[in-house]
Motif scaffolding. Structure first.
Motif, PDB file in Angstrom:
ATOM      1  N   THR A   1      -2.263  63.725 -17.564  1.00 50.76           N
ATOM      2  CA  THR A   1      -3.650  63.851 -18.017  1.00 50.76           C
ATOM      3  C   THR A   1      -4.387  62.529 -17.839  1.00 50.76           C
ATOM      4  OG1 THR A   1      -3.052  65.551 -19.629  1.00 50.76           O
ATOM      5  CG2 THR A   1      -5.132  64.389 -19.980  1.00 50.76           C
ATOM      6  N   ALA A   2      -3.712  61.426 -18.184  1.00 44.17           N
ATOM      7  CA  ALA A   2      -4.345  60.099 -18.099  1.00 44.17           C
ATOM      8  C   ALA A   2      -4.652  59.684 -16.668  1.00 44.17           C
ATOM      9  CB  ALA A   2      -3.445  59.056 -18.760  1.00 44.17           C
ATOM     10  N   VAL A   3      -3.884  60.180 -15.682  1.00 44.17           N
ATOM     11  CA  VAL A   3      -4.124  59.772 -14.291  1.00 44.17           C
ATOM     12  C   VAL A   3      -5.022  60.745 -13.547  1.00 44.17           C
ATOM     13  CG1 VAL A   3      -1.948  58.518 -14.167  1.00 44.17           C
ATOM     14  CG2 VAL A   3      -2.040  60.901 -13.361  1.00 44.17           C
ATOM     15  N   GLY A   4      -5.536  61.781 -14.259  1.00 51.51           N
ATOM     16  CA  GLY A   4      -6.511  62.663 -13.635  1.00 51.51           C
ATOM     17  C   GLY A   4      -5.943  63.903 -12.984  1.00 51.51           C
TER      18      GLY A   4
ATOM     19  N   THR B  43      -9.094  57.960  -9.066  1.00 49.46           N
ATOM     20  CA  THR B  43      -8.024  57.984 -10.055  1.00 49.46           C
ATOM     21  C   THR B  43      -6.683  57.914  -9.323  1.00 49.46           C
ATOM     22  OG1 THR B  43      -7.782  60.384 -10.027  1.00 49.46           O
ATOM     23  CG2 THR B  43      -9.428  59.461 -11.550  1.00 49.46           C
ATOM     24  N   PRO B  44      -5.597  57.579 -10.037  1.00 48.03           N
ATOM     25  CA  PRO B  44      -4.287  57.607  -9.373  1.00 48.03           C
ATOM     26  C   PRO B  44      -3.980  58.957  -8.730  1.00 48.03           C
ATOM     27  CG  PRO B  44      -4.111  56.408 -11.426  1.00 48.03           C
ATOM     28  CD  PRO B  44      -5.495  56.996 -11.398  1.00 48.03           C
ATOM     29  N   TRP B  45      -4.358  60.054  -9.387  1.00 54.51           N
ATOM     30  CA  TRP B  45      -4.110  61.376  -8.787  1.00 54.51           C
ATOM     31  C   TRP B  45      -4.891  61.535  -7.487  1.00 54.51           C
ATOM     32  CZ3 TRP B  45      -0.790  65.312 -10.078  1.00 54.51           C
ATOM     33  CH2 TRP B  45      -0.950  66.491  -9.344  1.00 54.51           C
ATOM     34  N   GLN B  46      -6.159  61.168  -7.496  1.00 55.74           N
ATOM     35  CA  GLN B  46      -6.984  61.281  -6.286  1.00 55.74           C
ATOM     36  C   GLN B  46      -6.443  60.390  -5.169  1.00 55.74           C
ATOM     37  OE1 GLN B  46     -10.670  60.199  -8.199  1.00 55.74           O
ATOM     38  NE2 GLN B  46     -11.369  62.337  -8.293  1.00 55.74           N
TER      39      GLN B  46
ATOM     40  N   ARG C  49      -6.642  42.444  -5.923  1.00 55.26           N
ATOM     41  CA  ARG C  49      -7.279  43.129  -4.792  1.00 55.26           C
ATOM     42  C   ARG C  49      -7.889  44.471  -5.201  1.00 55.26           C
ATOM     43  NH1 ARG C  49      -2.462  42.654  -0.446  1.00 55.26           N
ATOM     44  NH2 ARG C  49      -4.006  43.482   1.013  1.00 55.26           N
ATOM     45  N   ALA C  50      -7.678  44.894  -6.436  1.00 54.52           N
ATOM     46  CA  ALA C  50      -8.282  46.117  -6.968  1.00 54.52           C
ATOM     47  C   ALA C  50      -8.451  45.951  -8.462  1.00 54.52           C
ATOM     48  CB  ALA C  50      -7.419  47.337  -6.650  1.00 54.52           C
ATOM     49  N   GLU C  51      -9.329  46.768  -9.054  1.00 53.18           N
ATOM     50  CA  GLU C  51      -9.560  46.691 -10.490  1.00 53.18           C
ATOM     51  C   GLU C  51     -10.062  48.041 -11.000  1.00 53.18           C
ATOM     52  OE1 GLU C  51     -12.433  43.620 -10.921  1.00 53.18           O
ATOM     53  OE2 GLU C  51     -14.113  44.861 -10.241  1.00 53.18           O
ATOM     54  N   PRO C  52      -9.895  48.298 -12.306  1.00 47.98           N
ATOM     55  CA  PRO C  52     -10.443  49.542 -12.855  1.00 47.98           C
ATOM     56  C   PRO C  52     -11.967  49.560 -12.736  1.00 47.98           C
ATOM     57  CG  PRO C  52      -8.858  48.533 -14.360  1.00 47.98           C
ATOM     58  CD  PRO C  52      -9.150  47.519 -13.302  1.00 47.98           C
TER      59      PRO C  52
ATOM     60  N   ALA D  60     -10.459  55.195 -13.006  1.00 45.90           N
ATOM     61  CA  ALA D  60     -10.440  55.148 -11.550  1.00 45.90           C
ATOM     62  C   ALA D  60     -10.395  53.692 -11.118  1.00 45.90           C
ATOM     63  CB  ALA D  60     -11.678  55.836 -10.980  1.00 45.90           C
ATOM     64  N   TYR D  61      -9.960  53.458  -9.901  1.00 46.18           N
ATOM     65  CA  TYR D  61      -9.772  52.095  -9.405  1.00 46.18           C
ATOM     66  C   TYR D  61     -10.600  51.889  -8.143  1.00 46.18           C
ATOM     67  CZ  TYR D  61      -5.969  51.769 -12.724  1.00 46.18           C
ATOM     68  OH  TYR D  61      -5.238  51.753 -13.875  1.00 46.18           O
TER      69      TYR D  61
END
Length: 354
Positions: free
Chosen positions: A128-131, A298-301, A339-342, A350-351
């Motif tokens: 749920t938390a990762v989408g 999101t991690p899922w996407q 190199r990435a951030e929320p 999402a990142y």
């Protein structure tokens, strides 16, 4: 002892491998290695806890003139069931000790002590938390409602009675086998360096039982280290399993071994070349993910858009959950590297590439 069965391979110098099947798994089998010592044979891993796997393990040992009761000890490279699954049964039949790194022993202990339903509860929270979409969550909700006794993976796994201490020679009579800590695939994964001249005279510093850390044709799964019992989501937030894996690869590359004896596929030489190839693969993959993160995902996407060994819509339900964990590990690495951030204000988080 002679090679007399097709599932047995002699590697020379008192080392053999046995092909032990993994049921319903594309990997096909685990290579269980047998190491002769002055106190009796020692196994490196044991294979999956399944009747057919047990039969193949015992038949392979019998082809070498070894009864299960003769086994002196079991060295477990990591806690996954295709490696540790039969360890307890081997110990029951022989009285053999079981040794494992403390970090993975803690995972086995935690799994055994967790109440029923813990694993499904954790998966639902995590996904749920990762989408994850509702059509992925619905079967898990149904399973939770129908079977509150669902157990954690490894809930019935045997507790080890010895610790594999990194950097130390193991207590194996007549052999020089040193533990090399290689976290990444699991927090307590170890490779085992046989510091003896190669029996065929190959140049290099001995041989390496590499478990899943270094394989000739595939890269092992790298997911997050998390505690299913933690309902806050705070545990493991600072972990960087992909960074651990890459550091461990470089450590193994510096050993300069003559031959690698992995737990899957086949034995191979040129460990240094394989290490360099894997380091390049992960750097390329991280670069590809940054290109995807030009818009917040999101991690899922992100997992949906990553390259896998088959299209996303053909990946089975359970494997999608594993794939998302790998996507998260790569995201964690990119965040650690700056190199990435929320993306601010996103829920689920999402990142975005920096």
């Amino acid at each position: 002892m002679q090679e007399t069965a097709p599932q047995v391979t002699a590697h020379g110098g008192g080392v053999w491998s046995l092909r032990v099947p993994i049921p319903d798994n594309p990997l096909g089998h685990t290579l269980v290695h047998v190491l002769d010592t002055d106190r009796g044979p020692v196994l490196v891993d044991t294979g999956w806890d399944d009747p057919a796997s047990w039969t193949e393990l015992t038949d392979g040992l019998a082809a070498l003139g070894i009864g299960v009761s003769d086994v002196h000890g079991v060295l477990v490279t990591h806690h996954h069931p295709d490696h540790h699954g039969l360890s307890g049964r081997v110990r029951e039949e022989s009285g053999a000790w079981i040794a494992m790194h403390a970090a993975d022993a803690a995972l086995v202990r935690r799994s055994r002590e967790s109440p029923p339903g813990t694993w499904l509860d954790y998966l639902l929270r995590k996904l749920t938390a990762v989408g994850a979409p509702e059509d992925h969550l619905a079967p898990l909700r149904a399973a939770r409602s129908a079977r509150r006794t669902t157990t954690l993976p490894g809930q019935r796994a045997a507790l080890p009675d010895r610790e594999i201490v990194p950097g130390e020679l193991l207590d194996l009579a007549g052999r020089r086998l040193r533990a090399v800590w290689t976290p990444g695939h699991t927090p307590g994964h170890v490779c085992l360096h046989l510091e003896e001249a190669h029996p065929a005279g190959l140049p290099g510093h001995g041989r390496l039982f590499s478990g899943d850390h270094l394989l000739p044709g595939i890269s092992p799964h790298i997911g997050l280290y998390e505690d299913p019992d933690d309902t806050t989501g705070a545990t493991g937030q600072d972990d960087d399993p992909l960074g651990d894996y890459l550091d461990s690869l470089e450590r193994v590359g510096r050993l300069g071994v003559a031959e690698v004896l992995p737990a899957h596929q086949h034995a191979f030489t040129d460990a240094t070349g394989r290490v360099h190839a894997l380091l390049a693969h992960h750097e390329e993959r991280l670069g590809g993910l940054l290109a995807l993160l030009t818009t917040p995902l999101t991690p899922w996407q992100l997992a949906e858009r990553m390259e896998w060994n088959r299209p996303w819509d053909r990946i089975p339900h359970g494997s999608r959950s594993i794939a998302v964990s790998e996507a998260e590990a790569h995201l964690r690495r990119l965040v650690k590297l700056g190199r990435a951030e929320p993306a601010p204000g996103t829920d689920p988080v999402a990142y975005l590439a920096v």
